[in-house]
Design an enzyme around this catalytic site. Structure first.
Site, PDB file in Angstrom:
ATOM      1  CE  LYS A 120      -3.077  59.541 109.135  1.00 14.63           C
ATOM      2  NZ  LYS A 120      -3.339  59.591 110.591  1.00 14.63           N
ATOM      3  CE  LYS A 213      -7.732  55.099 105.459  1.00 16.09           C
ATOM      4  NZ  LYS A 213      -6.847  54.781 106.528  1.00 16.09           N
ATOM      5  CE  LYS A 216     -12.331  59.684 112.758  1.00 14.27           C
ATOM      6  NZ  LYS A 216     -11.454  59.511 113.943  1.00 14.27           N
TER       7      LYS A 216
HETATM    8  P1  AMP Z   1      -9.285  56.480 113.173  1.00 19.66           P
HETATM    9  O1  AMP Z   1     -10.448  57.349 112.995  1.00 19.66           O
HETATM   10  O2  AMP Z   1      -8.258  56.626 112.107  1.00 19.66           O
HETATM   11  O3  AMP Z   1      -8.711  56.558 114.548  1.00 19.66           O
HETATM   12  O4  AMP Z   1      -9.824  54.989 113.031  1.00 19.66           O
HETATM   13  C1  AMP Z   1     -10.574  54.358 114.056  1.00 19.66           C
HETATM   14  C2  AMP Z   1     -10.900  52.929 113.684  1.00 19.66           C
HETATM   15  O5  AMP Z   1     -11.715  52.893 112.510  1.00 19.66           O
HETATM   16  C3  AMP Z   1      -9.656  52.067 113.364  1.00 19.66           C
HETATM   17  O6  AMP Z   1      -9.852  50.766 113.887  1.00 19.66           O
HETATM   18  C4  AMP Z   1      -9.636  52.038 111.860  1.00 19.66           C
HETATM   19  O7  AMP Z   1      -9.015  50.890 111.347  1.00 19.66           O
HETATM   20  C5  AMP Z   1     -11.125  52.038 111.535  1.00 19.66           C
HETATM   21  N1  AMP Z   1     -11.371  52.602 110.203  1.00 19.66           N
HETATM   22  C6  AMP Z   1     -11.066  53.851 109.786  1.00 19.66           C
HETATM   23  N2  AMP Z   1     -11.450  54.044 108.504  1.00 19.66           N
HETATM   24  C7  AMP Z   1     -12.008  52.857 108.111  1.00 19.66           C
HETATM   25  C8  AMP Z   1     -12.605  52.414 106.891  1.00 19.66           C
HETATM   26  N3  AMP Z   1     -12.692  53.212 105.827  1.00 19.66           N
HETATM   27  N4  AMP Z   1     -13.094  51.158 106.839  1.00 19.66           N
HETATM   28  C9  AMP Z   1     -13.001  50.336 107.923  1.00 19.66           C
HETATM   29  N5  AMP Z   1     -12.459  50.694 109.097  1.00 19.66           N
HETATM   30  C10 AMP Z   1     -11.967  51.933 109.194  1.00 19.66           C
END
Ligand code: AMP
Ligand code: TRP
Length: 350
Positions: A120, A213, A216
């Protein structure tokens, strides 16, 4: 000197999702689906982590909106806000308070090794916010504040969970005598939290590039399926998803050097609650146009009701704000008690 006997802490689930826009299929399959399952067997706290969100710049109006959006998604996906605690992190000041104490336990070297920070911060690390470097300590504080035992997350959070365990362990060691003096049996105050990372979709990849991956922040809308997408958008994105020229293999081994095929099969498996091997038994030998049609139907069937429910919930922000306030009150009652124990252990007067 009194030696109060403390009750052992119960099994408890904690997880968080950042209040940033574009909640996507990776968030859903990697995390939120698990949240829904776990509510049947555990006490669960699900947190919209707005303090984490501001580690990179956020527009204040968008931030508030995104906090509500994530809370609405939790509810629309089936998390019961009465049975569980749904709240936003900034309404419970003990998160930041415990993070400070844990900052004095964690080592700089540990944080410098975090791959998410390196990704990041990019090349200009000197110019990243202090909060971005400290992000994993705040995450450890989130979990340990509730003395949570189980943490469902996607694969990308594994290293942060290991760090949370290291911090818990070091706190328990550094303050071992004081922990015993305060009545915690065996000198353990923080349980070491178990990551729950399982199933066929712990790392959902971009639909445009099987080596990245799903995220967002990807500039391409075609890289991800958002939980706010309608049926046409879902169909379009899946039809445009990158693939390779071969038909699908009949066994999982055949997916090894085929990241895009592996990703789509993983998504299919997770959405249908089956193993990848079972999906391949049915679709082995099929070409991608056939498989993508089936995946569109399945995705629309599973996601459309959630999207519709999210829209309905978003029509009443008053309701969402009430859920978050109520959840924050309930979270705070637990947080305050544990933070008081931390203060006693560390040696703060109160
Ligand atoms: P975040 O939006 O970064 O707060 O992520 C929220 C949850 O979604 C966390 O448990 C991440 O590990 C999971 N997550 C985010 N992106 C992915 C992805 N591409 N595949 C699987 N899990 C994800
Ligand atoms: N860092 C997590 C993510 O971006 C979100 C998060 C913050 C979290 N605090 C947490 C996840 C505590 C689990 C437990 O995905």
């Amino acid at each position: 000197m009194e030696f109060p006997e403390q009750p052992t802490s119960p099994e408890r689930v904690f997880s968080g999702v950042q209040s940033t826009g574009n909640l996507h299929l990776g968030n859903y399959l990697g995390a939120i689906v698990k949240f829904v399952e776990l509510q049947n067997n555990y006490d669960c706290l699900y947190c919209v982590v707005d303090l984490h969100a501001i580690t990179v710049p956020q527009d204040p109006i968008a931030l508030r909106n995104n906090t509500r959006e994530i809370a609405a998604a939790f509810i629309a996906c089936g998390i019961d806000p009465k049975k569980n605690i749904i709240f936003n992190q900034s309404q419970v000041p003990e998160h930041a308070e415990l993070a400070w104490v844990l900052n004095c336990v964690a080592r700089i070297g540990w944080l410098n090794r975090m791959t998410q920070f390196k990704d990041k911060a990019g090349k200009d690390r000197e110019n990243a916010s202090m909060g971005l470097l400290d992000y994993p300590v705040l995450m450890a504080a989130d979990i340990l504040l509730y003395r949570a035992t189980h943490v469902p997350v996607g694969e990308d959070q594994k290293q942060h969970l290991e760090l949370a365990r290291d911090i818990a362990q070091k706190f328990n060691n550094d303050f071992a005598q004081s922990i015993v003096r305060n009545g915690y049996d065996g000198g353990v105050f923080f349980p070491l939290p178990e990551p729950l990372i399982s199933g066929p979709a712990t790392r959902v990849m971009s639909l445009r590039d099987g080596s990245k991956k799903m995220s967002k922040s990807d500039a391409s809308e075609y890289s991800r399926i958002n939980l706010s997408d309608d049926a046409d958008q879902i169909a379009q994105k899946i039809r445009k998803a990158k693939t390779d020229p071969e038909p699908l293999p009949s066994e999982e081994k055949g997916l090894e050097a085929r990241p895009e095929a592996n990703n789509l099969v993983g998504i299919f498996a997770a959405l249908s609650g089956r193993a990848k091997s079972e999906v391949l038994k049915e679709y082995g030998g099929a070409n991608f146009s056939t498989f993508k049609n089936a995946l569109v139907d399945l995705s629309v069937a599973k996601l459309s009701p959630i999207t519709a429910q999210m829209r309905r919930i978003r029509e009443d922000d008053g309701y969402i704000d009430q859920v978050l306030r109520d959840g924050s009150d309930r979270a705070r009652a637990i947080a305050r008690e544990n933070m008081n124990a931390v203060k006693d252990i560390v040696g703060f007067l109160r």
